[in-house]
Motif scaffolding. Sequence first.
Motif, PDB file in Angstrom:
ATOM      1  N   VAL A  56       0.862  -1.183   0.000  1.00  0.00           N
ATOM      2  CA  VAL A  56       0.000   0.000   0.000  1.00  0.00           C
ATOM      3  C   VAL A  56       0.897   1.229   0.000  1.00  0.00           C
ATOM      4  O   VAL A  56       2.016   1.199   0.514  1.00  0.00           O
ATOM      5  CB  VAL A  56      -0.963  -0.007   1.214  1.00  0.00           C
ATOM      6  CG1 VAL A  56      -0.209   0.104   2.504  1.00  0.00           C
ATOM      7  CG2 VAL A  56      -2.023   1.051   1.096  1.00  0.00           C
ATOM      8  N   LEU A  57       0.403   2.293  -0.602  1.00  0.00           N
ATOM      9  CA  LEU A  57       1.155   3.535  -0.680  1.00  0.00           C
ATOM     10  C   LEU A  57       0.218   4.685  -0.323  1.00  0.00           C
ATOM     11  O   LEU A  57      -0.803   4.885  -0.977  1.00  0.00           O
ATOM     12  CB  LEU A  57       1.699   3.706  -2.112  1.00  0.00           C
ATOM     13  CG  LEU A  57       2.658   4.825  -2.400  1.00  0.00           C
ATOM     14  CD1 LEU A  57       3.934   4.683  -1.570  1.00  0.00           C
ATOM     15  CD2 LEU A  57       3.025   4.809  -3.886  1.00  0.00           C
ATOM     16  N   TYR A  58       0.540   5.396   0.744  1.00  0.00           N
ATOM     17  CA  TYR A  58      -0.266   6.533   1.182  1.00  0.00           C
ATOM     18  C   TYR A  58       0.495   7.821   0.894  1.00  0.00           C
ATOM     19  O   TYR A  58       1.723   7.842   0.948  1.00  0.00           O
ATOM     20  CB  TYR A  58      -0.545   6.465   2.689  1.00  0.00           C
ATOM     21  CG  TYR A  58      -1.379   5.294   3.103  1.00  0.00           C
ATOM     22  CD1 TYR A  58      -2.757   5.321   2.945  1.00  0.00           C
ATOM     23  CD2 TYR A  58      -0.794   4.169   3.660  1.00  0.00           C
ATOM     24  CE1 TYR A  58      -3.535   4.238   3.342  1.00  0.00           C
ATOM     25  CE2 TYR A  58      -1.566   3.082   4.052  1.00  0.00           C
ATOM     26  CZ  TYR A  58      -2.927   3.118   3.887  1.00  0.00           C
ATOM     27  OH  TYR A  58      -3.684   2.050   4.271  1.00  0.00           O
ATOM     28  N   THR A  59      -0.228   8.881   0.625  1.00  0.00           N
ATOM     29  CA  THR A  59       0.403  10.175   0.389  1.00  0.00           C
ATOM     30  C   THR A  59      -0.498  11.293   0.899  1.00  0.00           C
ATOM     31  O   THR A  59      -1.709  11.115   1.039  1.00  0.00           O
ATOM     32  CB  THR A  59       0.711  10.372  -1.112  1.00  0.00           C
ATOM     33  OG1 THR A  59       1.373  11.615  -1.297  1.00  0.00           O
ATOM     34  CG2 THR A  59      -0.540  10.330  -1.956  1.00  0.00           C
ATOM     35  N   SER A  60       0.119  12.411   1.166  1.00  0.00           N
ATOM     36  CA  SER A  60      -0.663  13.594   1.527  1.00  0.00           C
ATOM     37  C   SER A  60      -1.333  14.126   0.259  1.00  0.00           C
ATOM     38  O   SER A  60      -0.985  13.714  -0.849  1.00  0.00           O
ATOM     39  CB  SER A  60       0.247  14.667   2.142  1.00  0.00           C
ATOM     40  OG  SER A  60       1.003  15.302   1.125  1.00  0.00           O
ATOM     41  N   PRO A  61      -2.246  15.071   0.388  1.00  0.00           N
ATOM     42  CA  PRO A  61      -2.904  15.621  -0.798  1.00  0.00           C
ATOM     43  C   PRO A  61      -2.059  16.667  -1.530  1.00  0.00           C
ATOM     44  O   PRO A  61      -2.501  17.219  -2.532  1.00  0.00           O
ATOM     45  CB  PRO A  61      -4.176  16.244  -0.228  1.00  0.00           C
ATOM     46  CG  PRO A  61      -3.826  16.605   1.169  1.00  0.00           C
ATOM     47  CD  PRO A  61      -2.865  15.540   1.622  1.00  0.00           C
ATOM     48  N   TYR A  62      -0.850  16.935  -1.055  1.00  0.00           N
ATOM     49  CA  TYR A  62      -0.020  17.953  -1.687  1.00  0.00           C
ATOM     50  C   TYR A  62       0.521  17.444  -3.026  1.00  0.00           C
ATOM     51  O   TYR A  62       0.903  16.283  -3.160  1.00  0.00           O
ATOM     52  CB  TYR A  62       1.140  18.344  -0.786  1.00  0.00           C
ATOM     53  CG  TYR A  62       0.730  19.133   0.436  1.00  0.00           C
ATOM     54  CD1 TYR A  62      -0.597  19.232   0.846  1.00  0.00           C
ATOM     55  CD2 TYR A  62       1.662  19.783   1.192  1.00  0.00           C
ATOM     56  CE1 TYR A  62      -0.966  19.964   1.953  1.00  0.00           C
ATOM     57  CE2 TYR A  62       1.307  20.520   2.317  1.00  0.00           C
ATOM     58  CZ  TYR A  62      -0.012  20.607   2.681  1.00  0.00           C
ATOM     59  OH  TYR A  62      -0.376  21.326   3.783  1.00  0.00           O
ATOM     60  N   ARG A  63       0.544  18.334  -4.002  1.00  0.00           N
ATOM     61  CA  ARG A  63       0.945  17.961  -5.365  1.00  0.00           C
ATOM     62  C   ARG A  63       2.326  17.290  -5.393  1.00  0.00           C
ATOM     63  O   ARG A  63       2.506  16.271  -6.051  1.00  0.00           O
ATOM     64  CB  ARG A  63       0.950  19.185  -6.270  1.00  0.00           C
ATOM     65  CG  ARG A  63       1.388  18.848  -7.696  1.00  0.00           C
ATOM     66  CD  ARG A  63       1.411  20.051  -8.583  1.00  0.00           C
ATOM     67  NE  ARG A  63       0.040  20.488  -8.796  1.00  0.00           N
ATOM     68  CZ  ARG A  63      -0.288  21.606  -9.394  1.00  0.00           C
ATOM     69  NH1 ARG A  63       0.643  22.400  -9.852  1.00  0.00           N
ATOM     70  NH2 ARG A  63      -1.546  21.944  -9.551  1.00  0.00           N
ATOM     71  N   ARG A  64       3.307  17.837  -4.680  1.00  0.00           N
ATOM     72  CA  ARG A  64       4.664  17.290  -4.707  1.00  0.00           C
ATOM     73  C   ARG A  64       4.719  15.880  -4.138  1.00  0.00           C
ATOM     74  O   ARG A  64       5.488  15.046  -4.609  1.00  0.00           O
ATOM     75  CB  ARG A  64       5.622  18.217  -3.975  1.00  0.00           C
ATOM     76  CG  ARG A  64       5.242  18.438  -2.518  1.00  0.00           C
ATOM     77  CD  ARG A  64       6.018  19.590  -1.915  1.00  0.00           C
ATOM     78  NE  ARG A  64       5.552  19.927  -0.596  1.00  0.00           N
ATOM     79  CZ  ARG A  64       4.590  20.808  -0.339  1.00  0.00           C
ATOM     80  NH1 ARG A  64       3.968  21.421  -1.315  1.00  0.00           N
ATOM     81  NH2 ARG A  64       4.244  21.077   0.902  1.00  0.00           N
ATOM     82  N   ALA A  65       3.897  15.602  -3.144  1.00  0.00           N
ATOM     83  CA  ALA A  65       3.853  14.266  -2.553  1.00  0.00           C
ATOM     84  C   ALA A  65       3.196  13.280  -3.510  1.00  0.00           C
ATOM     85  O   ALA A  65       3.664  12.147  -3.674  1.00  0.00           O
ATOM     86  CB  ALA A  65       3.111  14.297  -1.227  1.00  0.00           C
TER      87      ALA A  65
END
Length: 76
Positions: A56-65
Amino acid sequence: MDTIAYLIRHGEVEYQYDKEGRKLIYGRDAHLSDEGEKQIARLAQKLKKEGVRFDVLYTSPYRRAIQSAYIIFSLL
């Protein structure tokens, strides 16, 4: 079965500059610079070489992330 978590920071961002040429603080819509994309691609290649796989891969909603996560996902 052991769980291994990786915390990965985004690559370098494309900075905006003020009239005097000073870097401005970047916001949530700042995107990766060309160098930032290369940094993340090198990291992804290293992880791939070491046999790292993500369930699984989680990320913040920020474009760079999101951009960083997409590069990692596409290269693994």
